[in-house]
Motif scaffolding. Structure first.
Motif, mmCIF file in Angstrom:
data_model
loop_
_atom_site.group_PDB
_atom_site.id
_atom_site.type_symbol
_atom_site.label_atom_id
_atom_site.label_comp_id
_atom_site.label_asym_id
_atom_site.label_seq_id
_atom_site.Cartn_x
_atom_site.Cartn_y
_atom_site.Cartn_z
ATOM 1 N N ARG A 120 0.849 -1.127 0.059
ATOM 2 C CA ARG A 120 0.194 -0.099 -0.067
ATOM 3 C C ARG A 120 0.779 1.361 -0.071
ATOM 4 N NH1 ARG A 120 -3.477 -0.700 5.490
ATOM 5 N NH2 ARG A 120 -4.364 1.403 4.793
ATOM 6 N N THR A 121 0.246 2.462 -0.441
ATOM 7 C CA THR A 121 1.040 3.565 -0.479
ATOM 8 C C THR A 121 0.458 4.870 0.161
ATOM 9 O OG1 THR A 121 -0.108 4.196 -2.456
ATOM 10 C CG2 THR A 121 1.891 2.989 -2.701
ATOM 11 N N ASP A 122 -0.234 4.433 1.422
ATOM 12 C CA ASP A 122 -1.068 5.458 1.711
ATOM 13 C C ASP A 122 -0.591 6.008 3.369
ATOM 14 O OD1 ASP A 122 -1.967 3.088 2.897
ATOM 15 O OD2 ASP A 122 -3.910 3.782 3.261
ATOM 16 N N PHE A 123 0.636 5.693 3.683
ATOM 17 C CA PHE A 123 1.298 5.932 4.908
ATOM 18 C C PHE A 123 2.716 5.820 4.914
ATOM 19 C CE2 PHE A 123 -0.272 1.604 5.780
ATOM 20 C CZ PHE A 123 1.008 1.225 5.896
ATOM 21 N N GLN A 124 3.465 6.498 5.896
ATOM 22 C CA GLN A 124 5.017 6.229 5.889
ATOM 23 C C GLN A 124 5.653 6.835 4.807
ATOM 24 O OE1 GLN A 124 4.424 2.014 7.519
ATOM 25 N NE2 GLN A 124 6.679 2.586 8.337
ATOM 26 N N GLY A 125 5.290 8.171 4.461
ATOM 27 C CA GLY A 125 5.815 8.553 3.155
ATOM 28 C C GLY A 125 5.530 7.851 1.699
ATOM 29 N N GLY A 126 4.432 6.891 1.807
ATOM 30 C CA GLY A 126 3.991 6.314 0.520
ATOM 31 C C GLY A 126 3.754 7.043 -0.420
ATOM 32 N N CYS A 127 3.827 6.866 -1.707
ATOM 33 C CA CYS A 127 3.373 7.581 -2.968
ATOM 34 C C CYS A 127 3.388 6.644 -4.030
ATOM 35 C CB CYS A 127 4.358 8.543 -3.216
ATOM 36 S SG CYS A 127 3.884 9.674 -4.847
ATOM 37 N N ALA A 128 1.748 6.592 -4.622
ATOM 38 C CA ALA A 128 1.732 5.310 -5.659
ATOM 39 C C ALA A 128 2.440 5.943 -7.044
ATOM 40 C CB ALA A 128 0.233 5.530 -6.077
#
Length: 234
Positions: A141-149
């Motif tokens: 997933r890309t929605d927390f901890q600095g994630g980016c799709a």
């Protein structure tokens, strides 16, 4: 090279044991706290000595066994550069690979799931240990901890899909009992990232997932930022 794939069922996490038969040294990639003793026993049963633990990223779904294994065995611990884990013995980056006997883990900077995520290419095994950047038929997933799709899309396409098609993919998780894939298969068939999907299509897929809040994130992330040291219950 000696190789074992180990599994922790609660978080569906794969831990990978890589060993050098010449020196007897071993490394565990993404070890889980609940299976620390089991994994250390597996190392010993194979006639190896645990030299290192290595993390692909700061996990949100489980606590790493790095600190526990260091206390039990005297091994050293390695984390991705940029995570700034205070008690790490090494920070790994594309400029700082890790040699364990005759086995070399070559880091690939693959942010997007987390901001400092790294995969590890082991050419002796013809394999990449892809953490959560690339899963079998999916991705982290890309929605927390600095994630980016969009960042993850570029990481996978630029760093992973550029590897030889026959390169084996060993992910940090699988929820359906699958053990491995290949770069060629994922580039062609991964329903999120492969088959010619564009970056905007991928970003739309990830935005629509509406995933639940990770059960262990409030304990796991603080502990993992300290190398697996659990916070004071008080």
């Amino acid at each position: 090279m000696i190789f074992r794939q180990l599994f922790e069922p609660e978080s569906s996490t794969y831990t990978y044991l890589l060993g050098c038969p010449e020196t007897g040294e071993a490394v565990l990639v993404d070890p889980v706290l609940e299976t620390a003793e089991r994994d250390l026993a597996e190392v010993a049963a194979m006639g190896l000595r645990l030299a290192w633990t290595v993390e692909t990223h700061i996990h949100a779904d489980h606590v790493t066994a790095a600190a526990r294994l260091k206390a039990l065995s005297g091994c050293r611990t390695a984390f991705p550069a940029g995570d700034n884990v205070p008690n790490a013995d090494a920070e790994l980056s594309e400029l700082a690979p890790l040699g364990v006997g005759g086995v070399t883990l070559r880091p690939l900077f693959t942010p997007g799931h987390t901001d400092n995520h790294h995969c590890y290419l082991v050419e002796q095994a013809g394999a990449v240990f892809s953490g959560d950047a690339l899963l079998i038929d999916g991705c982290g997933r890309t929605d927390f901890q600095g994630g980016c799709a969009k960042t993850l899309y570029r990481s996978v396409h630029d760093k992973l899909f550029g590897l030889p098609a026959e390169t084996l993919v060993y992910p940090a998780h699988d929820y359906r009992g699958r053990q491995a894939s290949s770069i060629g298969r994922e580039a062609a068939n991964n329903p999120r990232l492969g088959g010619g999907r564009t970056v905007d299509e991928f970003a739309a897929i990830m935005a629509a997932l509406a995933l639940p809040y990770p059960k262990k994130i409030d304990v796991a992330v603080p502990a993992n930022r300290l190398g697996g040291v659990l916070p004071d219950p008080a």
